[in-house]
Scaffold this active site. Structure first.
Site, mmCIF file in Angstrom:
data_model
loop_
_atom_site.group_PDB
_atom_site.id
_atom_site.type_symbol
_atom_site.label_atom_id
_atom_site.label_comp_id
_atom_site.label_asym_id
_atom_site.label_seq_id
_atom_site.Cartn_x
_atom_site.Cartn_y
_atom_site.Cartn_z
ATOM 1 N N LYS A 120 0.742 -1.181 0.002
ATOM 2 C CA LYS A 120 -0.049 0.153 -0.070
ATOM 3 C C LYS A 120 1.034 1.385 0.035
ATOM 4 C CE LYS A 120 -3.775 -2.057 2.809
ATOM 5 N NZ LYS A 120 -4.853 -2.190 1.896
ATOM 6 N N GLU A 204 -3.043 7.298 7.969
ATOM 7 C CA GLU A 204 -3.535 8.218 7.231
ATOM 8 C C GLU A 204 -4.840 8.802 7.786
ATOM 9 O OE1 GLU A 204 -4.570 5.835 3.786
ATOM 10 O OE2 GLU A 204 -6.400 5.346 4.492
ATOM 11 N N HIS A 239 -14.902 -3.178 7.793
ATOM 12 C CA HIS A 239 -14.083 -2.857 6.805
ATOM 13 C C HIS A 239 -14.011 -3.935 5.411
ATOM 14 C CE1 HIS A 239 -12.802 0.370 9.297
ATOM 15 N NE2 HIS A 239 -12.296 -0.459 10.005
ATOM 16 N N ARG A 296 -6.756 -7.549 -10.047
ATOM 17 C CA ARG A 296 -7.431 -8.707 -10.275
ATOM 18 C C ARG A 296 -9.081 -8.647 -10.704
ATOM 19 N NH1 ARG A 296 -10.419 -8.737 -5.653
ATOM 20 N NH2 ARG A 296 -9.210 -7.933 -3.754
HETATM 21 P P1 ADP Z 1 -8.025 -3.722 2.963
HETATM 22 O O1 ADP Z 1 -7.051 -3.879 1.907
HETATM 23 O O2 ADP Z 1 -7.531 -4.254 4.204
HETATM 24 O O3 ADP Z 1 -9.279 -4.069 2.417
HETATM 25 P P2 ADP Z 1 -8.469 -0.961 2.325
HETATM 26 O O4 ADP Z 1 -7.342 0.051 2.541
HETATM 27 O O5 ADP Z 1 -8.955 -1.122 1.109
HETATM 28 O O6 ADP Z 1 -8.121 -2.373 3.296
HETATM 29 O O7 ADP Z 1 -9.631 -0.428 3.405
HETATM 30 C C1 ADP Z 1 -10.910 -1.169 3.649
HETATM 31 C C2 ADP Z 1 -12.011 -0.160 4.122
HETATM 32 O O8 ADP Z 1 -11.492 0.591 5.273
HETATM 33 C C3 ADP Z 1 -12.406 0.868 3.218
HETATM 34 O O9 ADP Z 1 -13.164 0.419 2.209
HETATM 35 C C4 ADP Z 1 -13.214 1.937 4.022
HETATM 36 O O10 ADP Z 1 -14.318 1.536 4.342
HETATM 37 C C5 ADP Z 1 -12.159 1.803 5.366
HETATM 38 N N1 ADP Z 1 -11.010 2.794 5.181
HETATM 39 C C6 ADP Z 1 -9.759 2.594 4.719
HETATM 40 N N2 ADP Z 1 -9.058 3.760 4.743
HETATM 41 C C7 ADP Z 1 -9.663 4.865 5.405
HETATM 42 C C8 ADP Z 1 -9.545 5.945 6.012
HETATM 43 N N3 ADP Z 1 -8.562 6.807 5.486
HETATM 44 N N4 ADP Z 1 -10.604 6.723 6.528
HETATM 45 C C9 ADP Z 1 -11.728 6.119 6.523
HETATM 46 N N5 ADP Z 1 -12.116 4.866 6.190
HETATM 47 C C10 ADP Z 1 -11.128 4.075 5.700
#
Ligand code: ADP
Length: 648
Positions: A120, A204, A239, A296
């Site tokens: 990431k 973040e 999440h 993917r």
């Molecule tokens: P993973 O790869 O574990 O699925 P992601 O980075 O795709 O993690 O984030 C999954 C979810 O977490 C997002 O869809 C959102 O709902 C929440 N999320 C991620 N980053 C943030 C953020 N900076 N602020 C608020 N919610 C977040």
């Protein structure tokens, strides 16, 4: 350069995605090859393939993650290409490289593109240079507390700690204020180390009430890249996505274009080929921020297919053959609205704990226009503890969102699953929720409406028990006495000499017991095949009611209830017979005596019928023998513990 031959495709996956990929492959005339673990020998994806290869093992690590075995399977079966599905090895650059090294085609992006998005942090650095907006944060090398404290101070609390190698919502921690930071960081690092073998973190800004909006991109080998509109995946638990839809409600064409172009820039920055998804968070002011790219095909790709009319798997195959994308950006269709829900074998009431077991009853919703079910199971299949518990997906399309939503609701209503806990009723409550109907979507949706979406188990009402009792009774295999089938005594319809028909049933459902009497009523209950018709004051409703062995499954208010006979007398008798002797298990009256002294009986033969608690209970021979003595007669009242029959 001539196009490579691709007439046989191996799918290195299982479940619904393996079935879905093979469906398109077959439609295109390809020979399909499935791989399966020992546990999945008879799984639906193996059954549906033209050729199947046994990988052995049960755990993913021993089967679906065995790169060498997968490549050997492709070579042995004559497959020229491997589709990885999602999960498992789909984002494993080593797998992509091994496939290429073996002279086979990987139906995914180049290994270098997977590498670029694998971390990431690295992905963010790359996106920054490509001019794609990022959530304010820190994604550098230094991993000490001081660095994170300064970064958090700069971006402002609350902040979100994320594992750079993370996925599936693991290794993520929200930090509300500086006093929690040290502990949260240490804990998230430990979690990341154990889940991903990599403790590195990024931090973040934690956006409040953001939406998860992602762009489907598609690139060919000739430098063309399109965005195929967006999906809103804001309805999440822990999440993880549960409901996805396309297009994102309320997204303006300008914002769609801005997000789409940012996603295409992201894909082009890493030399992307094939299907990919760029995930963004969208805040209430319409600002969007890059989160990550999934290299993917995604679980939720069908909603994009529904609104574009495109088959993304077919496109993957065409792109792999070297074809150019057949349309331009202006020609990408966007018609109507589609919503998908993910159906899981899990227990929503128990913190969504995965459920395993046997699908005793499994009926999908009927096929029809705007309806699609992508599943990987059939009735009679087992759900093992070794893999992801997703059973499949229900996708509804409509001219507009409300039509799609109502169609999905009716699909959920028709879906019947018995023998295994699922999230079906939970999904139904989400789709039926007024806030969902009004498209009030953000990632806090499920926590916000928790109490309505996951209500505490309530008492089942009188209406339910009446329906359950009638359906249960009418679904009983007809038991008749073989010696005199025409005698009213032989029927189990409650007929009794000189009395109005009256049957009492003791039933159990969801941990609740109930005694119900089926007297004459103003409501008519009629079990016709697999439907219970309930007619009251000229109004007739139908409920699915299907018998499987001792269990009746009744579909009631969006949920399937397994109903069994609860026999308090048998329960008492069981403990009684452990003490020996053919005695009355409770106070009651003898309604029938079926044997006479000197008669020889088989084990299990009915000897005497006792009525107690408005129910009839048979006293049966525990083993074969001869009736030595009878201590009771019909009509007699007996008390608990009194001897009824002596058997030799
Ligand atoms: P993973 O790869 O574990 O699925 P992601 O980075 O795709 O993690 O984030 C999954 C979810 O977490 C997002 O869809 C959102 O709902 C929440 N999320 C991620 N980053 C943030 C953020 N900076 N602020 C608020 N919610 C977040």
């Amino acid at each position: 350069m001539s196009a490579p031959v691709l007439d046989t495709l191996l799918v290195a996956n299982r479940g619904e995605i393996a079935c879905r990929v093979m469906r398109t492959a077959k439609a295109l005339g390809l020979t399909t090859v499935a791989v399966h673990s020992a546990t999945d020998r008879d799984a639906r994806h193996s059954r549906e393939a033209d050729i199947r290869v046994d990988l052995g093992g049960s755990k993913a690590a021993d089967s679906y993650l065995q790169i060498d075995k997968l490549i050997a399977a492709a070579q042995a079966s004559g497959a020229q290409a491997i589709h990885p599905g999602y999960g498992f090895l789909s984002e494993n650059a080593g797998f992509a490289r091994a496939i290429e090294a073996a002279g086979l085609i990987f139906l995914g992006p180049p290994a270098s593109a997977i590498d670029a998005m694998g971390s990431k942090s690295a992905a963010k650095a790359l996106m920054e240079t490509a001019g794609v907006p990022l959530v304010p944060g820190y994604h550098g090398e230094a991993q000490d507390l001081e660095t994170f404290r300064n970064a958090a101070e700069r971006i402002g609390y609350p902040v979100l700690l994320k594992a750079t190698a993370g996925g599936g919502g693991k290794g993520m921690k929200v930090v509300e204020e500086v006093s929690q930071l040290a502990e949260a960081l240490a804990s998230a690092q430990r979690e990341a180390q154990s889940s991903f073998g990599d403790s590195r973190m990024l931090v973040e800004k934690y956006l409040l009430k953001p939406r998860h909006v992602e762009i489907q991109v598609f690139a060919d080998q000739h430098g063309n890249c399109l965005y195929l509109n967006e999906r809103d995946c804001s309805i999440q638990r822990r999440h993880q996505k549960v409901v996805e839809e396309a297009p994102a409600p309320g997204l303006s064409p300008e914002l769609r274009k801005a997000m789409g172009e940012a996603a295409v820039r992201a894909a082009q920055a890493i030399g992307y080929v094939g299907a990919g998804t760029v995930e963004f968070l969208l805040d209430a002011r319409g600002e969007f921020f890059f989160m990550e790219m999934n290299t993917r095909l995604q679980v939720e790709h069908p909603v994009t297919e529904a609104i574009t009319g495109l088959d993304l798997v077919a496109w993957q195959i065409r792109v792999a053959r070297g074809e150019a994308l057949p349309i331009s950006q202006e020609q990408v269709p966007l018609r109507g609205h589609a919503i998908e829900v993910r159906l899981y074998a899990e227990d929503p009431a128990n913190d969504f704990l995965p459920a395993t077991g046997h699908l005793e009853l499994y009926r999908e919703s009927a096929a029809g226009p705007g309806r699609r079910v992508d599943s990987g199971v059939e009735e009679g299949d087992s759900v093992s503890p070794f893999y992801d518990p997703m059973l499949g997906k229900l996708i509804a399309w409509g001219e507009d969102r409300e039509q799609a939503r109502l169609r999905l609701l009716s699909m959920l209503d028709e879906f019947v699953i018995g023998g295994l806990k699922t999230n079906l009723a939970f999904l139904r409550r989400i789709i039926a929720h007024p806030a969902f109907a009004e498209a009030q979507l953000d990632t806090g949706f499920i926590p916000r409406y928790q109490e309505q979406l996951l209500p505490a188990a309530s008492e089942l009402g009188t209406d339910f028990w009446q329906a359950a009792a009638h359906a249960f009774n009418q679904s009983q295999p007809q038991r008749t006495r073989s010696d005199d089938p025409d005698s009213p005594w032989s029927a189990v319809n409650g007929w009794r000499n000189g009395l109005p028909a009256q049957i009492s049933l003791h039933l159990s459902c969801a941990g609740q017991d109930q005694a119900i009497s089926l007297g004459a009523r103003t409501t008519a209950f009629d079990l016709q095949g697999e439907h219970l018709r309930i007619e009251q004051q000229g109004l007739r409703r139908e409920h699915r009611a299907i018998r499987r062995g001792d269990t009746l499954y009744l579909h009631w208010q969006g949920d399937t209830h397994g109903i069994t006979a609860h026999d308090p007398i048998t329960a008492a008798a069981a403990s009684h017979s452990q003490q020996g002797g053919l005695t009355a298990p409770m106070n009651g009256s003898i309604v029938r005596v079926l044997v006479s002294p000197g008669q020889s009986v088989e084990a299990g033969a009915q000897l005497v019928v006792l009525e107690a608690m408005k129910m009839e209970h048979s006293i049966r021979a525990p083993q074969a023998g001869i009736i030595k003595a009878l201590y009771c007669q019909e009509g007699e009242m007996v008390s608990e513990g009194s001897a009824l029959v002596e058997l030799e």
